[in-house]
Enzyme design. Structure first.
Site, PDB file in Angstrom:
ATOM      1  N   CYS A   6       2.713  -6.025  10.003  1.00 19.59           N
ATOM      2  CA  CYS A   6       2.842  -5.039   9.063  1.00 19.59           C
ATOM      3  C   CYS A   6       4.050  -4.614   8.569  1.00 19.59           C
ATOM      4  O   CYS A   6       4.804  -4.270   9.246  1.00 19.59           O
ATOM      5  CB  CYS A   6       1.792  -3.801   9.577  1.00 19.59           C
ATOM      6  SG  CYS A   6       1.745  -2.386   8.366  1.00 19.59           S
ATOM      7  N   SER A  35       0.726  -1.199  -0.017  1.00 19.48           N
ATOM      8  CA  SER A  35      -0.033   0.025   0.022  1.00 19.48           C
ATOM      9  C   SER A  35       0.905   1.142  -0.089  1.00 19.48           C
ATOM     10  O   SER A  35       0.495   2.321  -0.363  1.00 19.48           O
ATOM     11  CB  SER A  35      -0.972   0.034   1.219  1.00 19.48           C
ATOM     12  OG  SER A  35       0.035  -0.047   2.273  1.00 19.48           O
ATOM     13  N   CYS A  68       2.732  -6.886   1.792  1.00 13.40           N
ATOM     14  CA  CYS A  68       1.676  -6.215   2.452  1.00 13.40           C
ATOM     15  C   CYS A  68       0.824  -7.131   3.157  1.00 13.40           C
ATOM     16  O   CYS A  68       0.159  -7.993   2.578  1.00 13.40           O
ATOM     17  CB  CYS A  68       0.781  -5.142   1.706  1.00 13.40           C
ATOM     18  SG  CYS A  68      -0.462  -4.592   2.506  1.00 13.40           S
ATOM     19  N   ASN A  69       0.913  -7.366   4.542  1.00 14.43           N
ATOM     20  CA  ASN A  69       0.040  -8.437   5.328  1.00 14.43           C
ATOM     21  C   ASN A  69      -1.615  -8.126   4.957  1.00 14.43           C
ATOM     22  O   ASN A  69      -2.144  -9.071   4.926  1.00 14.43           O
ATOM     23  CB  ASN A  69       0.265  -8.402   6.694  1.00 14.43           C
ATOM     24  CG  ASN A  69       1.860  -8.513   6.957  1.00 14.43           C
ATOM     25  OD1 ASN A  69       2.075  -9.755   7.177  1.00 14.43           O
ATOM     26  ND2 ASN A  69       2.687  -7.746   7.007  1.00 14.43           N
ATOM     27  N   THR A  70      -1.808  -6.943   4.723  1.00  6.53           N
ATOM     28  CA  THR A  70      -3.242  -6.423   4.596  1.00  6.53           C
ATOM     29  C   THR A  70      -3.698  -6.808   3.401  1.00  6.53           C
ATOM     30  O   THR A  70      -4.698  -7.600   3.266  1.00  6.53           O
ATOM     31  CB  THR A  70      -3.290  -5.010   4.957  1.00  6.53           C
ATOM     32  OG1 THR A  70      -2.593  -4.519   6.107  1.00  6.53           O
ATOM     33  CG2 THR A  70      -4.837  -4.703   5.082  1.00  6.53           C
TER      34      THR A  70
HETATM   35  N1  DGL Z   1       2.048  -2.289   5.187  1.00  6.89           N
HETATM   36  C1  DGL Z   1       0.853  -2.889   5.045  1.00  6.89           C
HETATM   37  C2  DGL Z   1       0.830  -4.290   5.756  1.00  6.89           C
HETATM   38  O1  DGL Z   1       1.901  -4.968   5.716  1.00  6.89           O
HETATM   39  C3  DGL Z   1      -0.096  -2.302   5.292  1.00  6.89           C
HETATM   40  C4  DGL Z   1      -0.176  -0.994   5.447  1.00  6.89           C
HETATM   41  C5  DGL Z   1      -1.574  -0.199   5.336  1.00  6.89           C
HETATM   42  O2  DGL Z   1      -1.615   0.506   4.208  1.00  6.89           O
HETATM   43  O3  DGL Z   1      -2.261   0.046   6.390  1.00  6.89           O
HETATM   44  O4  DGL Z   1      -0.036  -4.778   6.402  1.00  6.89           O
END
Ligand code: DGL
Length: 260
Positions: free
Chosen positions: A183, A11, A73-75
């Protein structure tokens, strides 16, 4: 020998933490990084929005001729990995919170899993958590607000105290054996987060993140699919949906931050 680039997506700037590890492990590969900075943070959005934004980002990288895609990105992984794997013609590698190695760490204390609100809420993480030997040992904290600071290049100790206090006050004085940075943005704040925990909690507060394991998985996937570039000189291209001239210095700063 396949000189096409590997697409790395987040993101925003968090995925640069995975890019650092991927470059170290695969120095001959060309990488194209895409940050959807215009739409970050994803963590406070609905599953449908995250899926739609991640699909558009994947299309953008495929238009740039990538031979493999990494969801750094985990999300985005939580909301979209199954669908993207079905839909895309290139291999997709993705990160998820490193609770398994953290839970394997011996100790009587807690494992604190810090991620975005979406990651902690969505079914994929819930299923991963349920596979742990003792899920009740894990305290899941879905945080809003940290990502926006890292997006501005803020990573120093003390810089997140107000946000962390708001979520962690009920746990002050507990024993924290492990902290999962669930994250990719939080990896850049890892030093600040650990310093905070050491002040507020007891225990070893050992940090875990999924970056190295994901970079290793990328290497295996390239091998398995005959996509390796073994002799290239390696390059990194930065692309963003946001304001590139403003964001490039932050990207460079984070890319060149030493890895702990
Ligand atoms: N860096 C992202 C993750 O690993 C998410 C950050 C976001 O956009 O809220 O979850």
């Amino acid at each position: 020998m396949d000189t096409r680039p590997i697409g790395i997506f987040d993101s925003g700037m968090g995925g640069v933490s995975l890019l650092r590890d991927a470059r170290l492990l695969l120095p001959h590969e060309n990488f194209i990084f895409y940050g959807d900075n215009k739409n970050a943070p994803y963590g406070d959005r609905s599953e449908e929005e995250i899926l739609s934004l991640t699909s558009s980002a994947a299309d953008f990288l495929l238009e740039h001729g990538v031979k493999a895609l990494v969801l750094a990105c985990n999300t985005a992984t939580s909301a979209s990995i199954n669908i993207l794997r079905q839909k895309l013609a290139v291999p997709v590698v993705s990160i998820e919170p490193a609770i398994k190695p953290a839970c394997e760490k011996a100790g009587e204390g807690r494992v604190f899993m810090l991620a975005t609100a979406a990651t902690t809420r969505l079914a994929r993480y819930r299923a991963l958590l349920a596979r742990m030997p003792d899920p009740s040992r894990v305290i899941n904290i879905g945080i809003s607000g940290m990502v926006a600071r890292v997006e501005r290049g803020i990573t120093e100790a003390g810089a997140f105290d107000d946000i962390l206090d708001a979520y962690l006050e009920p746990y002050f004085g507990e024993t924290a054996d492990a902290i999962v940075l669930g994250c990719t943005h939080y990896v850049f704040a890892g030093g600040a987060i650990r310093e905070y925990f050491l002040r507020r909690m007891k225990g070893g507060c050992v940090l875990f993140d999924g970056n190295r394991a994901t970079a290793r998985q990328l290497g295996r996937v390239l091998e398995r699919n005959g996509l390796v570039n073994p002799f290239g000189s390696g390059s990194v291209t930065f692309t963003t949906s946001g304001n590139a001239p403003e964001l490039r210095p932050v990207f460079e700063k984070l890319l060149n931050m030493p890895i702990d």
